[in-house]
Write an enzyme that holds these catalytic residues in place. Structure first.
Site, mmCIF file in Angstrom:
data_model
loop_
_atom_site.group_PDB
_atom_site.id
_atom_site.type_symbol
_atom_site.label_atom_id
_atom_site.label_comp_id
_atom_site.label_asym_id
_atom_site.label_seq_id
_atom_site.Cartn_x
_atom_site.Cartn_y
_atom_site.Cartn_z
ATOM 1 N N ASP A 1 -3.338 41.246 63.834
ATOM 2 C CA ASP A 1 -2.069 41.586 64.452
ATOM 3 C C ASP A 1 -1.643 42.953 63.911
ATOM 4 O OD1 ASP A 1 0.295 41.085 65.988
ATOM 5 O OD2 ASP A 1 1.337 40.637 64.119
ATOM 6 N N ASP B 1 2.086 44.663 64.347
ATOM 7 C CA ASP B 1 3.456 44.681 63.830
ATOM 8 C C ASP B 1 3.615 43.653 62.717
ATOM 9 O OD1 ASP B 1 4.677 46.662 65.550
ATOM 10 O OD2 ASP B 1 4.457 45.225 67.168
ATOM 11 N N ASP C 1 1.079 37.715 60.625
ATOM 12 C CA ASP C 1 2.259 37.450 59.805
ATOM 13 C C ASP C 1 3.166 36.396 60.418
ATOM 14 O OD1 ASP C 1 3.040 39.320 61.925
ATOM 15 O OD2 ASP C 1 4.981 39.400 60.898
#
Length: 342
Positions: A26, A28, A225
């Site tokens: 990922d 961001d 995250d």
């Protein structure tokens, strides 16, 4: 640890970067936030790549094109090509192309990344409901997306257009904090129309399909995250995952996670790709990792010991998730987490 959390990589290598052939990363909250690289990301990704791990960047953010994302990564010190980037815009465009004829008009509520992805699939982006679109494609359009775009989407859907959304992340991390994501914008159109979109992005199967088709990964490791997109997406795809604590997930949220939100591994940041995961053992006396021991009492998690706080968190995960089984841990986690200082 529990059955959903392994303490060591699968495979012969001692590190995640050698046990898995491809990292599905990922962006961001993992590689960057607010346009700036997250601490240790650049050097960790470079070392993982040098160790032979392929790096693929998988994002639910449909705003930018893969080329723009790759250029940004390269500017940050992470060399990347367009082919290394997989976006939810690409996933939703494939989903739409499977259901619409070539040349079909699509009303776009979003940014250039979505328009480019639609054109690549032979679909024609339009700007107005009066253009008689066969479908609406909604993706993150950035903070300056005009409110009138939601009205155009509502008009088109009311006239019978199919509705597709790149993703439904309610929030997106930035340099100044957490901001509304595409999911919040989707809710605006949902409230106005009463309709339900077809969604392509993580954690749903279309995104996993797009990623596998584009990377050819045989032993992928999802790195993210967010529990409700990255980790759940790995769970749905039947692949392993690494949660890094550089984005929206904190220790308390992790400990109370249901099975579909539980990562295979957890680490502070992307340096976790380069280290061996420490052994976690469990029996009737509790779960141990490093110098820590975690147990589940009647109403709370209890943590004793000292050492690396992350080892303490790993031990707590074993105790919490084993106690919870197939549900969410309902124990008080605050005191145990406070002892870690994470």
């Amino acid at each position: 640890m529990s059955q959903q959390y392994r303490s060591r990589p699968s495979g012969s290598g001692a590190t995640l970067s050698t046990a898995y052939d491809t990292a599905l990363l990922d962006l961001d909250g993992v590689v960057y936030a607010g346009g700036h690289a997250i601490g240790h990301a650049v050097e960790s990704l470079g070392a993982a790549r040098d160790a032979g791990m392929r790096l693929a960047y998988v994002t639910n953010n449909a705003l930018r094109t893969p080329r723009a994302v790759a250029e940004h990564l390269t500017e940050l010190g992470v060399p990347a090509e367009s082919a290394d980037v997989i976006t939810s815009a690409q996933a939703v465009a494939r989903l739409m192309a499977d259901q619409l004829p070539a040349g079909a008009r699509v009303l776009v509520v979003g940014g250039e990344g979505l328009r480019v992805a639609l054109r690549e699939r032979g679909l024609v982006p339009v700007e107005s409901a009066d253009d008689e679109p066969a479908a609406v494609a909604q993706g993150f359009g950035g903070p300056d997306l005009p409110w009138g775009r939601f009205a155009e989407a509502a008009y088109a859907i009311a006239r019978g257009a199919l509705w597709f959304a790149s993703n439904t992340d309610l929030t997106i991390p930035g340099a100044r904090g957490i901001a509304p994501g595409n999911g919040a914008a989707v809710e605006v159109v949902r409230i106005a129309t009463g309709a339900e979109p077809q969604v392509a992005g993580k954690p749903l199967p279309p995104m996993h399909r797009e990623t596998v088709l584009r990377t050819g990964a045989e032993r992928p490791l999802v790195v993210g995250d967010r529990l409700d997109t990255d980790i759940e997406g790995a769970f749905n795809g039947g692949v392993d995952s690494l949660l890094v604590l550089t984005g929206v997930t904190d220790a308390e949220l992790l400990l109370t996670a249901e099975p579909k939100y539980r990562p295979t591994y957890v680490d502070r940041d992307l340096r976790g790709l380069l280290t061996g995961q420490p052994e976690v053992t469990g029996d009737e006396d509790g779960f141990r990792c490093g110098g820590w021991r975690a147990t589940a009492s009647e109403d709370a998690l209890v943590l004793d010991g000292e050492g690396d706080p992350l080892d303490g968190l790993r031990a707590l995960c074993g105790a919490a998730w084993t106690h919870a089984g197939a549900g969410a841990c309902g124990l008080d986690t605050k005191k145990a987490v406070a002892a870690l200082g994470l």
